[in-house]
Write a protein that holds these residues in place. Structure first.
Motif, PDB file in Angstrom:
ATOM      1  N   SER A   1       6.702  -5.557  -2.189  1.00  7.18           N
ATOM      2  CA  SER A   1       6.428  -6.824  -2.876  1.00  7.18           C
ATOM      3  C   SER A   1       4.936  -7.034  -3.075  1.00  7.18           C
ATOM      4  O   SER A   1       4.503  -7.547  -4.120  1.00  7.18           O
ATOM      5  N   GLU A   2       4.156  -6.622  -2.103  1.00  5.88           N
ATOM      6  CA  GLU A   2       2.707  -6.779  -2.230  1.00  5.88           C
ATOM      7  C   GLU A   2       2.140  -5.829  -3.277  1.00  5.88           C
ATOM      8  O   GLU A   2       1.230  -6.184  -4.031  1.00  5.88           O
ATOM      9  N   VAL A   3       2.678  -4.605  -3.352  1.00  7.44           N
ATOM     10  CA  VAL A   3       2.260  -3.680  -4.407  1.00  7.44           C
ATOM     11  C   VAL A   3       2.588  -4.277  -5.775  1.00  7.44           C
ATOM     12  O   VAL A   3       1.770  -4.206  -6.712  1.00  7.44           O
ATOM     13  N   ILE A   4       3.755  -4.882  -5.887  1.00  2.06           N
ATOM     14  CA  ILE A   4       4.160  -5.522  -7.143  1.00  2.06           C
ATOM     15  C   ILE A   4       3.204  -6.648  -7.496  1.00  2.06           C
ATOM     16  O   ILE A   4       2.752  -6.769  -8.647  1.00  2.06           O
ATOM     17  N   ARG A   5       2.889  -7.489  -6.527  1.00  2.00           N
ATOM     18  CA  ARG A   5       1.981  -8.611  -6.782  1.00  2.00           C
ATOM     19  C   ARG A   5       0.615  -8.122  -7.238  1.00  2.00           C
ATOM     20  O   ARG A   5       0.061  -8.622  -8.229  1.00  2.00           O
TER      21      ARG A   5
ATOM     22  N   ASN B   1      -1.345   7.848 -12.160  1.00  2.42           N
ATOM     23  CA  ASN B   1      -2.602   7.131 -12.380  1.00  2.42           C
ATOM     24  C   ASN B   1      -2.526   5.685 -11.897  1.00  2.42           C
ATOM     25  O   ASN B   1      -3.398   4.884 -12.232  1.00  2.42           O
ATOM     26  N   MET B   2      -1.475   5.362 -11.143  1.00  4.42           N
ATOM     27  CA  MET B   2      -1.292   3.999 -10.639  1.00  4.42           C
ATOM     28  C   MET B   2      -1.625   3.946  -9.158  1.00  4.42           C
ATOM     29  O   MET B   2      -1.012   4.624  -8.335  1.00  4.42           O
ATOM     30  N   SER B   3      -2.609   3.130  -8.815  1.00  2.00           N
ATOM     31  CA  SER B   3      -3.052   2.987  -7.427  1.00  2.00           C
ATOM     32  C   SER B   3      -2.065   2.142  -6.636  1.00  2.00           C
ATOM     33  O   SER B   3      -1.637   1.086  -7.086  1.00  2.00           O
ATOM     34  N   ILE B   4      -1.735   2.588  -5.433  1.00  2.00           N
ATOM     35  CA  ILE B   4      -0.788   1.853  -4.589  1.00  2.00           C
ATOM     36  C   ILE B   4      -1.370   0.525  -4.127  1.00  2.00           C
ATOM     37  O   ILE B   4      -0.621  -0.399  -3.768  1.00  2.00           O
ATOM     38  N   ILE B   5      -2.688   0.373  -4.169  1.00  2.00           N
ATOM     39  CA  ILE B   5      -3.295  -0.885  -3.721  1.00  2.00           C
ATOM     40  C   ILE B   5      -3.670  -1.795  -4.882  1.00  2.00           C
ATOM     41  O   ILE B   5      -4.287  -2.836  -4.680  1.00  2.00           O
ATOM     42  N   GLY B   6      -3.323  -1.409  -6.112  1.00  2.00           N
ATOM     43  CA  GLY B   6      -3.545  -2.295  -7.244  1.00  2.00           C
ATOM     44  C   GLY B   6      -4.942  -2.280  -7.809  1.00  2.00           C
ATOM     45  O   GLY B   6      -5.393  -3.289  -8.363  1.00  2.00           O
ATOM     46  N   ASP B   7      -5.639  -1.172  -7.704  1.00  2.00           N
ATOM     47  CA  ASP B   7      -6.946  -1.015  -8.323  1.00  2.00           C
ATOM     48  C   ASP B   7      -6.814  -0.262  -9.645  1.00  2.00           C
ATOM     49  O   ASP B   7      -5.911   0.565  -9.811  1.00  2.00           O
ATOM     50  N   THR B   8      -7.728  -0.524 -10.586  1.00  2.00           N
ATOM     51  CA  THR B   8      -7.813   0.298 -11.782  1.00  2.00           C
ATOM     52  C   THR B   8      -8.226   1.700 -11.350  1.00  2.00           C
ATOM     53  O   THR B   8      -9.182   1.871 -10.605  1.00  2.00           O
ATOM     54  N   PHE B   9      -7.502   2.707 -11.838  1.00  2.00           N
ATOM     55  CA  PHE B   9      -7.596   4.041 -11.238  1.00  2.00           C
ATOM     56  C   PHE B   9      -7.534   5.111 -12.320  1.00  2.00           C
ATOM     57  O   PHE B   9      -6.799   4.969 -13.300  1.00  2.00           O
TER      58      PHE B   9
ATOM     59  N   ASN C   1       6.776   1.349 -14.235  1.00  2.00           N
ATOM     60  CA  ASN C   1       6.191   2.198 -13.190  1.00  2.00           C
ATOM     61  C   ASN C   1       6.560   1.702 -11.801  1.00  2.00           C
ATOM     62  O   ASN C   1       6.828   2.497 -10.891  1.00  2.00           O
ATOM     63  N   LEU C   2       6.560   0.389 -11.628  1.00  2.00           N
ATOM     64  CA  LEU C   2       6.966  -0.174 -10.334  1.00  2.00           C
ATOM     65  C   LEU C   2       8.428   0.134 -10.036  1.00  2.00           C
ATOM     66  O   LEU C   2       8.810   0.312  -8.871  1.00  2.00           O
ATOM     67  N   GLY C   3       9.240   0.211 -11.085  1.00  2.00           N
ATOM     68  CA  GLY C   3      10.624   0.625 -10.896  1.00  2.00           C
ATOM     69  C   GLY C   3      10.738   2.045 -10.391  1.00  2.00           C
ATOM     70  O   GLY C   3      11.576   2.357  -9.529  1.00  2.00           O
TER      71      GLY C   3
ATOM     72  N   LEU D   1      11.406  -6.362  -7.162  1.00  2.00           N
ATOM     73  CA  LEU D   1      10.949  -6.027  -8.514  1.00  2.00           C
ATOM     74  C   LEU D   1      11.161  -7.186  -9.478  1.00  2.00           C
ATOM     75  O   LEU D   1      10.374  -7.379 -10.420  1.00  2.00           O
ATOM     76  N   ASP D   2      12.190  -7.973  -9.257  1.00  3.04           N
ATOM     77  CA  ASP D   2      12.479  -9.108 -10.135  1.00  3.04           C
ATOM     78  C   ASP D   2      11.370 -10.163 -10.110  1.00  3.04           C
ATOM     79  O   ASP D   2      11.320 -11.028 -10.998  1.00  3.04           O
ATOM     80  N   GLN D   3      10.477 -10.088  -9.134  1.00  2.00           N
ATOM     81  CA  GLN D   3       9.370 -11.046  -9.057  1.00  2.00           C
ATOM     82  C   GLN D   3       8.288 -10.759 -10.097  1.00  2.00           C
ATOM     83  O   GLN D   3       7.497 -11.640 -10.439  1.00  2.00           O
TER      84      GLN D   3
END
Length: 492
Positions: A232-236, A259-267, A305-307, A327-329
């Protein structure tokens, strides 16, 4: 402790099972030269910006000297590329040197891009070229100073080592800093190879390193609830990041899951681009023939991608429905964040029901008129002055603008904040300077001739993009027609 020799590496990733990486050293470059250095990024490592440190960094980043205590390794991962699964990717031209902890207790990965061939290079040479290094250096520092989560760039080094692309270019490296280099594709690799124990080891490590401060995470660690909290935090974070991209007019270009960072940074900066003339369907990567990663598609691709990440995490859950629940969030998280960011750009404090229509109609107007996105919002900061109104009409040149400005005038009156306060707030979120593609290209062409001054000049304005910088006024001007038509590919 401001010298490089005083820094102590953690190397926690290298303590994981050996199935996660391959250990190897960078391949040296010939006659290295320092092209650019970010003192702002250096401060993250408590590094003094001295001639001695710059020279040492030049030798380290060229592979001619090892950073004491580092344990270089190439990470393995996979990922969905343009919608299709690629079973093995990995660091084909990069090496994780290790991790440093600064005086504030923050951990930073040091990753050398362009360090030479690795077992994951496939048929590549493992090298980077000067243009790609400068583009990432400028972009990561630009996004950081815009307030957008991103990896950072410490320095760029070039050399006399030839690299063969469409033409012969100079082998170069970039030293990237990140709070984590773990990608969605890391989890996909261990899911698709059915190595579920390694998948759990990776998830637990990631939570411990980068999500340990989530409320109750220590108690929930290793449980369905703990992994759901993590997911959920990765999604947020991902929803927030992409909302920031959209509000700032930034297109990533290649949103593959690797190319997607697990911590939500541009990567992983490749064929990115800031929008000049606003176009919902802007494609910054000329290799993207179907428009999968067009600007308008980024929010939906983030969800897709989150899916894929959620699917990769299923072995960790006894109740798989928790993944879909999390994911629905995403749609609401994205929508709320984007709306708030756009209200900030318009200088509106309290949200009203019709604000969504006001934003939508403005963006449609900018799209129909192909108005410069950044210049419009920066000019709007000075509304309702006569000069600003006149300039807005010049920029937009569309019969519907007058009606929209009338609606906006009535709206800002209802917000009950004075014009000066509103204008001041708007200038803190609407930059005067962005990294336009043609500016980056000009800096690259000069750097390839050995002149690095334009890189320095751009770093000055990009390091404070909301300031006026009267000496660099031309960087804020509307780009020339040729500058709007530059094509950038995955190899850039």
């Amino acid at each position: 402790m401001n010298s490089l020799e005083d820094k102590n590496f953690n190397n926690t990733y290298s303590r994981l099972s050996e199935c996660f990486y391959t250990r190897l050293n960078p391949t040296p470059l010939e006659n290295p030269k320092l092209v650019a250095y970010s003192s702002s990024a250096g401060q993250l490592l408590n590094l003094e910006d001295s001639a001695e440190n710059r020279e040492t960094l030049t030798q380290i980043c060229s592979g001619n000297t090892a950073w004491p205590g580092s344990e270089p390794l190439a990470m393995i991962y996979s990922g969905h590329q343009f919608g299709s699964y690629n079973p093995q990717l990995g660091d084909g031209r990069g090496l994780l040197l290790g991790e440093l902890v600064n005086a504030e207790g923050e951990k930073w990965d040091l990753h050398l891009k362009g360090g030479g061939q690795t077992p994951y290079s496939r048929f590549g040479d493992g090298r980077a070229v000067l243009r790609s290094c400068i583009r990432e250096f400028l972009a990561s520092e630009a996004l950081h100073h815009l307030g957008i989560p991103t990896t950072r760039a410490l320095c760029v080094v070039t050399s006399d080592t030839p690299v063969y692309r469409e033409k012969t270019e100079a082998g170069s490296t970039l030293l990237r800093l990140a709070r984590s280099h773990i990608r969605f594709g890391h989890f996909e690799y261990f899911f698709y190879t059915k190595r579920y124990e390694a998948l759990k080891e990776l998830a637990d490590y990631t939570i411990e390193q980068n999500f340990h401060d989530l409320e109750g995470m220590k108690v929930l660690s290793g449980s369905d609830q703990g992994y759901q909290r993590f997911y959920s935090e990765v999604i947020r974070r991902t929803a927030t990041l992409i909302a920031q991209w959209q509000a700032s007019g930034f297109a990533h270009g290649v949103m593959n899951t690797d190319n997607m960072s697990i911590i939500g940074d541009t990567f992983d900066y490749g064929p990115y681009g800031f929008i000049d003339d606003f176009n919902w369907h802007y494609i910054c990567n000329h290799s993207d023939h179907s428009g999968r990663y067009a600007f308008s598609q980024q929010p939906e691709i983030g969800y897709w991608n989150l899916g894929r990440l959620g699917q990769a995490l299923t072995p960790l859950f006894e109740d798989g429905e928790l993944i879909q629940t999390a994911l629905d969030q995403y749609p609401q998280l994205y929508s709320e964040t984007y709306t708030r960011l756009m209200l900030d750009k318009l200088g509106l404090v309290e949200e009203e029901e019709e604000d969504t229509d006001l934003i939508r109609d403005l963006l449609q107007l900018l799209h129909d008129s192909r108005c410069d996105y950044t210049l419009f919002f920066r000019t709007l900061c000075n509304f309702p002055s006569d000069h600003a109104s006149q300039r807005l009409h010049q920029l937009v040149n569309h019969p519907s603008l007058a009606a929209w400005l009338d609606r906006y005038s009535q709206r800002i009156k209802r917000d009950l904040t004075g014009n000066e306060d509103r204008q001041r707030r708007m200038k803190r979120v609407n930059p005067k300077f962005i990294l336009r593609n043609y500016l980056a290209q000009q800096a690259i062409e000069l750097a390839e001739q050995g002149n690095y001054q334009e890189v320095e000049n751009l770093m000055t304005v990009l390091g404070a993009p909301f300031d006026e910088h009267p000496d660099f006024e031309h960087y804020a001007a509307e780009p020339p027609e040729w500058g709007k038509k530059l094509e950038v590919s995955c190899s850039s």
